[in-house]
Enzyme design. Sequence first.
Site, mmCIF file in Angstrom:
data_model
loop_
_atom_site.group_PDB
_atom_site.id
_atom_site.type_symbol
_atom_site.label_atom_id
_atom_site.label_comp_id
_atom_site.label_asym_id
_atom_site.label_seq_id
_atom_site.Cartn_x
_atom_site.Cartn_y
_atom_site.Cartn_z
ATOM 1 N N CYS A 30 -31.492 3.663 -3.725
ATOM 2 C CA CYS A 30 -31.562 3.093 -2.377
ATOM 3 C C CYS A 30 -31.928 4.151 -1.339
ATOM 4 O O CYS A 30 -32.524 3.837 -0.307
ATOM 5 C CB CYS A 30 -30.219 2.479 -1.994
ATOM 6 S SG CYS A 30 -29.503 1.349 -3.198
ATOM 7 N N ASP A 62 -23.007 1.859 -4.892
ATOM 8 C CA ASP A 62 -22.168 0.758 -5.359
ATOM 9 C C ASP A 62 -22.536 0.366 -6.783
ATOM 10 O O ASP A 62 -21.670 0.052 -7.601
ATOM 11 C CB ASP A 62 -22.330 -0.456 -4.441
ATOM 12 C CG ASP A 62 -21.683 -0.249 -3.080
ATOM 13 O OD1 ASP A 62 -21.134 0.836 -2.849
ATOM 14 O OD2 ASP A 62 -21.743 -1.168 -2.250
ATOM 15 N N CYS A 103 -28.407 1.990 1.452
ATOM 16 C CA CYS A 103 -27.459 1.280 0.604
ATOM 17 C C CYS A 103 -26.444 0.546 1.483
ATOM 18 O O CYS A 103 -26.406 0.735 2.695
ATOM 19 C CB CYS A 103 -26.766 2.248 -0.357
ATOM 20 S SG CYS A 103 -26.058 1.471 -1.824
ATOM 21 N N ASP A 104 -25.609 -0.276 0.840
ATOM 22 C CA ASP A 104 -24.819 -1.262 1.570
ATOM 23 C C ASP A 104 -24.019 -0.716 2.749
ATOM 24 O O ASP A 104 -24.012 -1.296 3.829
ATOM 25 C CB ASP A 104 -23.834 -1.943 0.616
ATOM 26 C CG ASP A 104 -24.540 -2.724 -0.478
ATOM 27 O OD1 ASP A 104 -25.776 -2.693 -0.523
ATOM 28 O OD2 ASP A 104 -23.844 -3.352 -1.280
ATOM 29 N N LYS A 105 -23.285 0.377 2.552
ATOM 30 C CA LYS A 105 -22.360 0.839 3.586
ATOM 31 C C LYS A 105 -23.029 1.774 4.581
ATOM 32 O O LYS A 105 -22.480 2.025 5.653
ATOM 33 C CB LYS A 105 -21.143 1.528 2.961
ATOM 34 C CG LYS A 105 -20.482 0.740 1.849
ATOM 35 C CD LYS A 105 -20.181 -0.679 2.259
ATOM 36 C CE LYS A 105 -19.791 -1.541 1.071
ATOM 37 N NZ LYS A 105 -20.803 -1.666 0.010
ATOM 38 N N CYS A 175 -31.244 -2.842 -3.629
ATOM 39 C CA CYS A 175 -31.256 -3.968 -4.568
ATOM 40 C C CYS A 175 -32.055 -5.139 -4.002
ATOM 41 O O CYS A 175 -31.895 -5.511 -2.844
ATOM 42 C CB CYS A 175 -29.840 -4.388 -4.896
ATOM 43 S SG CYS A 175 -28.863 -3.068 -5.652
ATOM 44 N N GLU A 426 -15.608 -4.408 -4.678
ATOM 45 C CA GLU A 426 -16.419 -5.594 -4.925
ATOM 46 C C GLU A 426 -16.214 -6.048 -6.368
ATOM 47 O O GLU A 426 -16.126 -5.227 -7.280
ATOM 48 C CB GLU A 426 -17.900 -5.292 -4.692
ATOM 49 C CG GLU A 426 -18.231 -4.990 -3.257
ATOM 50 C CD GLU A 426 -19.692 -4.684 -3.024
ATOM 51 O OE1 GLU A 426 -20.095 -4.639 -1.859
ATOM 52 O OE2 GLU A 426 -20.425 -4.472 -4.013
ATOM 53 N N SER A 452 -19.787 -8.348 -4.189
ATOM 54 C CA SER A 452 -21.138 -7.840 -4.014
ATOM 55 C C SER A 452 -22.018 -8.963 -3.504
ATOM 56 O O SER A 452 -21.775 -10.141 -3.782
ATOM 57 C CB SER A 452 -21.669 -7.327 -5.359
ATOM 58 O OG SER A 452 -23.072 -7.193 -5.325
#
Length: 545
Positions: A30, A62, A103-105, A175, A426, A452
């Site tokens: 990512c 993640d 990435c997510d965070k 992702c 998650e 997730s």
Amino acid sequence: MLYPLGFRREEFEQKDLIGIASTWSQVTPCNMHIDGLAREAAAGAEEAGAKALIFNTITVSDGISMGTEGMKYSLVSREVIADSVETVAAAEGMDGLVAIGGCDKNMPGCLIALTRLNRPSIFVYGGSILPGCYHQQKIDIVSVFEAVGAQAKGDLSLEELAGIESHAIPGPGSCGGMYTANTMACAIEALGMSLPGSSTELAVSKEKRTGCRAAGAAVARLIESGIRPRDILTRKAFENAITVVMALGGSTNAVLHLLAIAHAAEIELSLDDFRRIGKRVPVLADLKPSGRFAVADWTEIGGLPPLLRRLLEKGLLHGDCVTVTGSTLAQNLDRIDDYPTDQEIILPFEKPIKPQGHIVILRGNLAPAGAVAKLTGKEGLRFTGSARVFDSEEGALEGILNGSVVPGNVIVIRYEGPKGGPGMREMLSPTSAVMGRGLGKDVALITDGRFSGGSHGFLVGHICPEAAVGGPLAIVQDGDRITIDAEKEEIRLELPEEEIERRRAAWTPPAPRYTKGVLAKYRALVGSAHLGAVTDGEGLLQEAR
């Protein structure tokens, strides 16, 4: 100190200093390309007459940590990112910022920092990954997790599992479905904090590099105009972001993160806002994980801007919200063309995937402060079953894979909340194992943890209060009947009140799993998920003492 970095004396007084907050690392695909994007943003700022300084913050993967103790650090990283970006920018006296996350965070972490600092700023998304390909089929990270369940069931060989693993991630980018990273990218663009189109420019595209350069120049203009994040992040802007998340069938993590960003902006936002907006916004996007298409497919037909225009024309967005362009959302969308007539990714309002939002806020005697369900409509709207209780994600995964979870069960995973984990892991491994074993329509899964963006099925997370602080989830026993009713917006433990009170009186809190280090600090400071799981909420420091 700035002379060796290439500054000249006259630039100290004549040029604005723009910080480029980069989340580059080799920890995850990512973020592996973000160093190059940061240099593009810096070049754009300098071409606009400013001076740029690139600095880094952390990221964690993640996908790599999923299903392990390491995943407990994932949500913690949001706070570390926010704190570190705030610390560097405030310490160095930066006039403006470009933050680039993948990435997510990274993304909510950066937004929280930009909001706290309230200096002219833009967020740039690192971009979605291209799909992998195996046996002429498009695959992604969730394909791997679901393949693990299929292999455990005996439907897939170890050789095929290895083939899926080695082909799912073809290069840089986040992702590739409407998972958390892409959900948050679109939400941030809807908030007005990214340049138009930024959220659906692919990681390995010319458009992404050009967009980063444009972002650097745009911050220089924001400094001149005096527009700051809190001018943009109004209550109407958050309503726009929630609307987009609903229309896209986006990740439930958006609830947690938008609440946290609103907290930083001092905007009142609650679970009830998601409930209210979800009732009037249909799910329109046929995107993974529950749909057919990848974000890369969506990008080919125009990405987010045409959907924003459709929502605006339908009266579902506030067009008067100011954005980082200096123009309003409506002005940004004025010349956006609609999607091709033959596309199947974004459905018309007349034939939605679901007529109301997929994120359903539930309350009841199992979740007095609220819970977050992700129901696209394909799972049904009501489930009653017998509890199969696990005190950790690992225990639940083992129970699913070894066959002790059977049709008709409500899988209960507790002590995984913000304090209980700590870290609110998650549950992608258990939910993917459920799908891989073919139980997706036969069981439900509820937890005080979270999911997730790749999770799908009959799922309820963010159950508040969490088990670790004595929430009702703590007293559930194997065999108890649990009802989840999306139409009544209720989650209920089918027990007499006297029995519930008897169990509560007998319950004792578990010992903390960590007493030193970052997880212990996080546990002491973090608040409830229904308030965004923030670590700087009013009264939390006093409570920790």
